[in-house]
Scaffold this active site. Structure first.
Site, PDB file in Angstrom:
ATOM      1  N   THR A  11       0.813  -1.212   0.000  1.00  0.00           N
ATOM      2  CA  THR A  11       0.000   0.000   0.000  1.00  0.00           C
ATOM      3  C   THR A  11       0.848   1.264   0.000  1.00  0.00           C
ATOM      4  O   THR A  11       0.504   2.251  -0.663  1.00  0.00           O
ATOM      5  CB  THR A  11      -0.918  -0.014   1.245  1.00  0.00           C
ATOM      6  OG1 THR A  11      -1.766  -1.160   1.127  1.00  0.00           O
ATOM      7  CG2 THR A  11      -1.765   1.215   1.342  1.00  0.00           C
ATOM      8  N   SER A  56       2.103  -7.634  -0.822  1.00  0.00           N
ATOM      9  CA  SER A  56       2.923  -8.544  -0.016  1.00  0.00           C
ATOM     10  C   SER A  56       2.309  -9.934   0.102  1.00  0.00           C
ATOM     11  O   SER A  56       2.987 -10.878   0.515  1.00  0.00           O
ATOM     12  CB  SER A  56       3.217  -7.950   1.356  1.00  0.00           C
ATOM     13  OG  SER A  56       2.108  -7.997   2.200  1.00  0.00           O
ATOM     14  N   ASP A  88       0.795  -6.794   5.035  1.00  0.00           N
ATOM     15  CA  ASP A  88       0.196  -8.106   5.312  1.00  0.00           C
ATOM     16  C   ASP A  88       1.218  -9.180   5.682  1.00  0.00           C
ATOM     17  O   ASP A  88       0.988  -9.977   6.585  1.00  0.00           O
ATOM     18  CB  ASP A  88      -0.641  -8.571   4.105  1.00  0.00           C
ATOM     19  CG  ASP A  88      -1.907  -7.740   3.948  1.00  0.00           C
ATOM     20  OD1 ASP A  88      -2.248  -6.993   4.892  1.00  0.00           O
ATOM     21  OD2 ASP A  88      -2.556  -7.829   2.886  1.00  0.00           O
ATOM     22  N   THR A 164       4.218  -9.010  14.822  1.00  0.00           N
ATOM     23  CA  THR A 164       3.032  -9.623  14.226  1.00  0.00           C
ATOM     24  C   THR A 164       2.135  -8.488  13.760  1.00  0.00           C
ATOM     25  O   THR A 164       2.008  -7.478  14.465  1.00  0.00           O
ATOM     26  CB  THR A 164       2.269 -10.419  15.312  1.00  0.00           C
ATOM     27  OG1 THR A 164       3.120 -11.457  15.778  1.00  0.00           O
ATOM     28  CG2 THR A 164       0.987 -11.018  14.809  1.00  0.00           C
ATOM     29  N   THR A 275       2.761 -21.601  20.954  1.00  0.00           N
ATOM     30  CA  THR A 275       1.431 -21.339  21.521  1.00  0.00           C
ATOM     31  C   THR A 275       0.577 -20.440  20.610  1.00  0.00           C
ATOM     32  O   THR A 275       1.110 -19.558  19.918  1.00  0.00           O
ATOM     33  CB  THR A 275       1.517 -20.697  22.926  1.00  0.00           C
ATOM     34  OG1 THR A 275       0.208 -20.276  23.323  1.00  0.00           O
ATOM     35  CG2 THR A 275       2.437 -19.493  22.970  1.00  0.00           C
TER      36      THR A 275
HETATM   37  N1  ASP Z   1      -2.299  -5.843   0.773  1.00  0.00           N
HETATM   38  C1  ASP Z   1      -1.290  -4.859   1.116  1.00  0.00           C
HETATM   39  C2  ASP Z   1       0.056  -5.567   1.161  1.00  0.00           C
HETATM   40  O1  ASP Z   1       0.354  -6.219   2.129  1.00  0.00           O
HETATM   41  C3  ASP Z   1      -1.621  -4.245   2.416  1.00  0.00           C
HETATM   42  C4  ASP Z   1      -0.674  -3.195   2.880  1.00  0.00           C
HETATM   43  O2  ASP Z   1       0.350  -2.915   2.318  1.00  0.00           O
HETATM   44  O3  ASP Z   1      -0.971  -2.592   3.923  1.00  0.00           O
HETATM   45  O4  ASP Z   1       0.787  -5.503   0.206  1.00  0.00           O
END
Ligand code: ASP
Length: 344
Positions: A11, A56, A88, A164, A275
């Site tokens: 993004t 991603s 992501d 995460t 976990t």
């Molecule tokens: N779908 C996008 C990615 O991971 C989301 C982002 O960049 O925030 O490439």
């Protein structure tokens, strides 16, 4: 100070197409035009754009290797690196790169944004400018302040392999549940140097970028059937399994689960217990329901994240394809600060 910003996609690299309003990846020149501040300070920034820029979700272990290799090949020409990446799977990529670049003495800072750079309210600018500042930060002796692979988002800098993605909506999208932030950016950037890893002087960067994808993630849930577990554990070519368990590392006490895991371990498959809780550590043997896992030969992942454990497993299997003893041993120890071992 010279910083290399590597655009991989996500993004943060997107702008709105004025013709139809849809989001599309920006070319380098368009991207530069949205962040003129980046080129107006005493930090010299160069940009290198992967082609094509990708979401991603499409990033693969080959892309992790390309990111690590790009840093390696440009290492002597820059003081620090910033990698722009989709949010992501950023924690997977950043974890993998933290294993691939051994003996790092310069910052490699991953960042991205929740809103595209070309949108007015975007968090892209702030994340990028902070990441560049972190990548360029040195003390009066010329020592980089954060010579680690880290992830900078919404004013916090984390050790990358502890992170995460926690939120698909808020700007505060990442968390490091089991290790405190390395730095926090407010009016000033507060570096918490006692939490940051500093290399021994004169260490030489090493690129170790081979991986092996023959791993699986097996998440335990109430009612999981023998057939599902069997299908996963008998996947052709399988070498390693991340077993996501309850609480402090517990799983159903069914005899069939124990026998299947024992049989898989007997066939040389490495099974590591992680976990499902975000915070805390695996402690097999604490409850009766985890004693079977110990007896079956399942290893502990302690407080590692799933992202770090999966990428570490792929990386170790790629590095030591004929030496499962070393793979197992290194899975039980921290390689890049990714976990807190028992008693430490
Ligand atoms: N779908 C996008 C990615 O991971 C989301 C982002 O960049 O925030 O490439």
């Amino acid at each position: 100070m010279q910083i290399l910003v590597i655009l991989t996609g996500g993004t943060i690299t997107m702008v709105r197409n004025p013709e139809n309003g849809a989001l599309r990846p920006a070319d380098t020149e368009t991207f530069r035009a949205f962040v003129p501040e980046l080129f107006a300070s005493d930090i010299h920034v160069d940009m290198l754009t992967f082609s094509p820029l990708i979401d991603s979700s499409d990033v693969s272990p080959d892309d992790w290797s390309r990111m690590a290799r790009t840093v390696y090949e440009n290492y002597n020409r820059y003081d620090g690196f910033v990698i722009l990446h989709g949010t992501d799977t950023m924690s997977y990529s950043a974890s993998a790169v933290s294993f691939m670049l051994q003996n790092l003495t310069k910052p490699v800072v991953f960042t991205g944004s929740q809103l595209p750079v070309g949108v007015l309210r975007s968090d892209a600018k702030e994340n990028l400018l902070t990441a560049v500042e972190i990548a360029a930060a040195k003390d009066t002796d010329g020592q980089c302040l954060v010579p680690e692979v880290c992830l900078c988002f919404e004013g916090k800098v984390f050790r990358a392999n502890r992170t995460t993605k926690k939120n698909a909506e808020h700007f505060e999208a990442f968390e490091s549940y089991n290790y405190p932030a390395l730095a926090k950016a407010g009016v000033h950037i507060n570096y918490r140097r006692h939490l940051i890893h500093y290399p021994a002087p004169d260490t030489q960067l090493q690129l170790l970028d081979k991986t092996d994808r023959h791993v699986a993630l097996l998440k335990i849930f109430p009612g999981i059937t023998e057939e599902v577990v069997h299908a996963i554990l008998t996947t052709p070519g399988l070498k390693g399994v991340v077993l996501e368990t309850y609480g402090s590392g517990n799983a159903p006490s069914s005899e069939w689960l124990y026998l299947q895991l024992k049989e898989a371990v007997g066939r040389g498959i490495i099974v590591v217990n992680k976990t499902q809780c975000s915070t805390g550590s695996v402690e097999m043997g604490r409850y009766e329901v985890s004693i079977n896992l110990l007896k079956a030969g399942v290893l502990s992942g302690y407080d590692i994240t799933t992202e770090a454990l999966l990428t570490k497993m792929m990386w170790l299997l790629g590095q030591y394809p004929a030496d499962m003893h070393t793979v197992k041993d290194m899975l039980q120890h921290s390689v890049a600060g990714e976990m807190t071992e028992a008693g430490v």
